[in-house]
Write an enzyme that holds these catalytic residues in place. Structure first.
Site, mmCIF file in Angstrom:
data_model
loop_
_atom_site.group_PDB
_atom_site.id
_atom_site.type_symbol
_atom_site.label_atom_id
_atom_site.label_comp_id
_atom_site.label_asym_id
_atom_site.label_seq_id
_atom_site.Cartn_x
_atom_site.Cartn_y
_atom_site.Cartn_z
ATOM 1 N N PRO A 217 63.247 61.852 57.513
ATOM 2 C CA PRO A 217 62.807 62.411 59.123
ATOM 3 C C PRO A 217 61.783 63.227 58.717
ATOM 4 C CG PRO A 217 64.145 63.604 58.773
ATOM 5 C CD PRO A 217 64.824 63.154 57.578
ATOM 6 N N CYS A 218 60.333 62.535 59.240
ATOM 7 C CA CYS A 218 59.303 63.374 58.722
ATOM 8 C C CYS A 218 58.988 63.445 60.138
ATOM 9 C CB CYS A 218 57.674 62.512 57.821
ATOM 10 S SG CYS A 218 57.869 61.074 58.342
#
Length: 320
Positions: A217-218
């Site tokens: 989850p950047c």
């Protein structure tokens, strides 16, 4: 993700059937098993696809008296080629068309597509054999849609990090994957997590090339001041949408979007593992990376944090 024992036990016959060397009895067992096991049915299809590539090897006569050794070499070569095989499909989503690709080791690529699937980075990678389809991908798509609709908070997918370009990038992806749902950290924070506090730009570059957005989850990683920067080729609207799914509030000022820190709970690592209101002391002014943010109290407490005994976020919760 471990295989059921029945799948482990039938693997040798599955390989034999895939390379056309199964006995009638083995073939019958395989067909009976795959009739009720989608994952092994997909495996059999992959074995057959790879076997088509190495058909010339099977056609070569085995050295006299060494048939077993030749068979083992062939199986080893087949297993190597199987590990190179990546299945993919393009699926619709609220964020636009998304390509999901997986190998026997796990999900290797999640990619927002702007055009045809052939424009995907998947087809620019070396040491990869691609195959369209695979029943397991349908399940992944369903879970992804559940996440985007807010019906699930985790994508518990085994990951294949083969498309990370270095050990450093793999470490960055693993540290990013550890940032929990509904929480926000910064590039500076990830640099500290991987033991390279001065490598903030390198962290940003690694996440710019993240082969697994959403599942790694950047979108939860922002600038040190809370600004939303750098996502999927500067498609910051997608980053904001994903944060909104997780309940993370954002504000826009002077055409710049940023995290609404005043509406989130703050955690500055401390021996008692207590999280705070944004008004507790000067915590709201400390840089992100040192401080992590949480959209909701229960999300902070899920990670093992407890309410601060001074500002009492349990008694004075933020407005949702």
């Amino acid at each position: 993700m471990s295989k059921p024992q029945s799948c482990v036990e039938i693997e040798p016959e599955l390989i034999a059937a895939g390379i056309g060397e199964a006995t009638d009895r083995e073939s019958a067992r395989v067909q009976s098993h795959v009739a009720g096991c989608r994952s092994c049915r997909d495996e059999l299809a992959r074995y057959r696809a790879v076997d088509a590539v190495v058909g010339t090897l099977r056609a070569e006569p085995a050295p006299a008296g060494d048939a077993d050794a030749a068979r083992q070499r062939l199986i080893a070569r087949l297993a190597d080629l199987k590990s190179r095989l990546v299945s993919y499909r393009v699926f619709p989503s609220p964020l636009g068309p998304i390509l999901i690709a997986a190998s026997e080791h796990g999900v290797a690529l999640v990619e927002y597509l702007r055009g045809d699937a052939r424009d995907s980075r998947l087809f620019r990678m070396g040491d990869v054999d691609t195959q369209e389809g695979g029943g397991a991908l349908e399940r992944l798509h369903g879970e992804l849609l559940d996440y985007l609709a807010g019906r699930r908070t985790r994508l518990e997918w085994p990951l294949d990090l083969r498309f990370a370009r270095s050990d450093f990038e793999r470490a960055v992806l693993q540290a990013t994957a550890a940032v929990p749902y509904g929480a926000v950290s910064s590039y500076t924070g990830i640099a500290g997590d991987v033991g390279k506090p001065s490598a903030v730009r390198a962290v940003a570059q690694a996440l710019r090339h993240n082969p697994l957005p959403i599942v790694v989850p950047c979108h939860r990683i922002v600038g040190i001041g809370g600004e939303l920067v750098g996502y999927a080729g500067n498609r910051l609207g997608l980053k904001e949408q994903l944060l909104a799914v997780e309940g993370v509030p954002t504000v826009s000022r002077a055409r710049e979007a940023r995290i609404a820190r005043a509406a989130m709970y703050h955690y500055d690592p401390n021996p008692d593992r207590q999280y705070c209101l944004p008004t507790c002391g000067d915590i709201g002014k400390r840089p992100l990376g040192v401080v992590k943010l949480f959209a909701r109290r229960e999300l902070a407490e899920t990670t093992g944090l407890s309410p601060c005994v001074d500002c009492r976020p349990d008694l004075h919760p933020l407005a949702s």
